[in-house]
Each structure stands twice: as structure tokens, then as C-alpha cells.
Design an enzyme around this catalytic site. Structure first.
Site, mmCIF file in Angstrom:
data_model
loop_
_atom_site.group_PDB
_atom_site.id
_atom_site.type_symbol
_atom_site.label_atom_id
_atom_site.label_comp_id
_atom_site.label_asym_id
_atom_site.label_seq_id
_atom_site.Cartn_x
_atom_site.Cartn_y
_atom_site.Cartn_z
ATOM 1 N N ARG A 53 0.811 -1.215 0.000
ATOM 2 C CA ARG A 53 0.000 0.000 0.000
ATOM 3 C C ARG A 53 0.844 1.264 0.000
ATOM 4 N NH1 ARG A 53 -3.769 -1.234 5.087
ATOM 5 N NH2 ARG A 53 -1.700 -1.805 5.853
ATOM 6 N N GLY A 54 2.046 1.192 0.584
ATOM 7 C CA GLY A 54 2.851 2.391 0.769
ATOM 8 C C GLY A 54 3.943 2.543 -0.266
ATOM 9 N N ASP A 78 -3.785 -1.972 -2.792
ATOM 10 C CA ASP A 78 -4.247 -2.599 -1.558
ATOM 11 C C ASP A 78 -5.031 -3.844 -1.947
ATOM 12 O OD1 ASP A 78 -5.302 -3.376 0.842
ATOM 13 O OD2 ASP A 78 -6.166 -1.431 1.368
ATOM 14 N N VAL A 79 -4.426 -5.005 -1.798
ATOM 15 C CA VAL A 79 -5.088 -6.233 -2.238
ATOM 16 C C VAL A 79 -6.251 -6.619 -1.336
ATOM 17 C CG1 VAL A 79 -3.124 -7.178 -3.507
ATOM 18 C CG2 VAL A 79 -3.360 -7.664 -1.054
ATOM 19 N N ASN A 105 1.025 -13.303 0.669
ATOM 20 C CA ASN A 105 1.624 -13.083 1.979
ATOM 21 C C ASN A 105 0.832 -12.107 2.840
ATOM 22 O OD1 ASN A 105 3.924 -12.532 4.020
ATOM 23 N ND2 ASN A 105 3.648 -10.546 3.009
ATOM 24 N N TYR A 171 -8.053 -14.557 13.832
ATOM 25 C CA TYR A 171 -6.790 -14.928 13.193
ATOM 26 C C TYR A 171 -6.766 -16.427 12.898
ATOM 27 C CZ TYR A 171 -1.740 -15.033 12.367
ATOM 28 O OH TYR A 171 -0.492 -15.190 11.819
ATOM 29 N N LYS A 175 -6.587 -18.019 9.067
ATOM 30 C CA LYS A 175 -5.381 -18.738 8.654
ATOM 31 C C LYS A 175 -5.681 -20.212 8.368
ATOM 32 C CE LYS A 175 -2.340 -15.443 8.627
ATOM 33 N NZ LYS A 175 -1.613 -15.072 7.390
#
Length: 272
Positions: A53-54, A78-79, A105, A171, A175
Site C-alpha cells: 500500500r505504501g 491494496d489487495v 503473503n 486470526y 489462517k
């Protein structure tokens, strides 16, 4: 090219993973495990596309990678947003005309007791941890098929394989979803020569990462954590995860698909 980050066992012949000239896209490739994966892939001769993003982080990562001798395409997107993956894959097609490796990732966490989590909490992390990679994979598959095959690697977690503990319901769930979906994708895409696997890192320390911040904030507490949870007596390193990602992406792992490889120094306790 620089010396390979994939280090053979002492005394073994050097390993050529057959990735020279291949095109590898890494989401979240400007820092952390994405960066280490990109760097390991580049060390084997892969041509890179990294997104984040950056702009500043992308530029810094690209400078380091190019200093190593890598060819790098940077894509600011931004995915986690609905159209973000398309920006990445379209840029890869335009620049390279092919895609051989996709490393999904991008990910994050939002802690909280289950009963206190909101729909917004769940939807935000599902977008980030799950749908970002699924969208990228869906768009990458036709491009890989055109090239005769490819490899997709999802970065899951040791806590995608087993209970992560209180506060980690979101989380853990997201995952675990990656591991489950990757297994089905592997079955569906085998006929196209596209392999799909996961890596499940344990507690990995790298500059600026969450474990690095905890070590600096509470060194004694982290020493106790290591003694209690990490059999090798240390945190993992980003390079160690990047090397496994790179191996799975390569033809040296040609019979491995639908697998989840723990990279955790026996931190995990899963039987499968």
C-alpha cells in the site's frame, strides 16, 4: 546474481531451484515475510513483482532488491480492496506477459475475546487474510495456465494448524481457511500443472515485526516465552521462511501440492 539465500546442508552440492527467469509476484512484498520471500526468490534468479500500500516502503524494498541484482516491478495497491489484486496481476501481465509464482503473503490480526468481536472485525480480517489471496489466485490462474503451469503459495500460520489461544478466534479462523482452500485448489488445478501449497510460520522475529517489538519492550518476558514455547531456543528468522516459500515455488518441489509446511522449529503441536 548474489549468493543464494537457500543454503544447502554443509558439504552438499549447491542447489539450483530452476527459478531463473521465472516471474514471481509477492503480495505485501515491501516488508516482513513478503520481503524475505521476494529476496529469496530473486536470489534464485526470479523476476519479481512486489505490491504494497505504501509507496515509500515499496521504493525502499525495490532499492534493496535491485542492489542484490534483481529485476523488480513495484505495484502500489491494496489487495484487501476488491480491485486491488487486479491492479497487481494486470501490471504483471503488462510488464512480463507471464506469471509463474504467486506468493499470497498479505495478512494481519485483530485480537479480542470472541464474544466481544464485531461483524466489522471479522469482515475486515477476512478481506485482508482470506479474500486478498483468493482474488489474486483467481486472477493468476489463467495467466499461469497460459504458461503451462505455476505455483501458488499462501502464507498461513502455526495457528492455522492448531488452536492459537484466547483472543485469536479471527486470526485462527482465517489462517485455517487458507490451508483448507489451498488443499481444494491443489486438487482442482493439478491437471493444469499449477501447484498450491501453504507455509505455516511460527514465531518469527525480524526488524519492525510484532515479535521484534515485543522483544524490545519486554526482553525478560520474551526470554521466558522462548524457553516455554520454542524448542530450538530462539525465534525464527525471516530468511528461513523465505527459503521454504522459494523451495515450494520451485520445480524441486514438483510433487508437493496441497500441503502445509510448518516453518516453526517444532513450536507447533499438530499431528498432521
Amino acid at each position: 546474481m548474489p549468493a543464494r539465500l537457500f543454503t544447502p546442508h554443509p558439504g552438499a552440492d549447491p542447489v539450483d531451484l530452476g527459478l531463473k527467469g521465472k516471474v514471481a509476484a509477492v503480495t505485501g512484498g515491501s516488508r516482513g515475510l513478503g520481503f524475505y520471500s521476494a529476496r529469496a526468490l530473486a536470489a534464485e534468479g526470479a523476476r519479481l513483482a512486489i505490491c504494497a500500500r505504501g509507496e515509500e516502503g515499496l521504493a525502499a524494498a525495490a532499492e534493496t532488491l535491485r542492489g542484490d541484482g534483481a529485476e523488480v516491478l513495484t505495484v502500489r495497491c491494496d489487495v484487501a480492496e476488491e480491485g486491488g489484486a487486479a491492479v497487481l496481476v494486470d501490471a504483471v501481465r503488462e510488464r512480463y506477459g507471464a506469471l509463474d509464482v504467486l506468493v499470497n503473503n498479505v495478512g494481519g490480526n485483530r485480537r479480542g475475546r470472541f464474544e466481544e468481536t464485531s461483524d466489522e472485525d471479522w469482515l475486515d480480517i477476512i478481506q485482508l487474510n482470506v479474500l486478498s489471496g483468493f482474488r489474486a489466485a483467481r486472477l493468476a490462474i489463467p495467466l499461469m495456465r497460459e504458461g503451462g503451469g505455476g505455483s501458488i503459495v499462501f502464507v498461513s500460520s502455526v495457528f492455522g494448524r492448531e488452536k492459537g489461544g484466547p483472543g485469536l478466534s479471527i486470526y485462527n479462523t482465517t489462517k485455517t481457511a487458507l490451508i483448507s482452500a489451498a488443499g481444494i485448489m491443489a486438487l482442482e488445478l493439478a491437471k493444469d500443472g499449477i501447484r498450491v501449497n501453504c507455509v505455516a510460520p511460527g514465531s518469527i522475529q525480524f526488524p519492525g515485526g510484532s515479535w521484534d517489538k515485543r522483544v524490545k519492550a519486554d526482553p525478560e518476558g520474551m526470554r521466558a516465552f522462548v524457553r516455554a514455547n520454542l524448542p530450538l531456543g530462539r525465534f525464527g528468522r525471516g530468511e528461513e521462511v523465505g527459503d521454504v516459500v522459494t523451495f515450494l515455488a520451485s520445480e524441486r518441489a514438483s510433487l508437493i501440492t496441497g500441503a502445509c509446511i510448518a516453518v516453526d522449529g517444532a513450536q507447533g503441536r499438530s499431528l498432521v
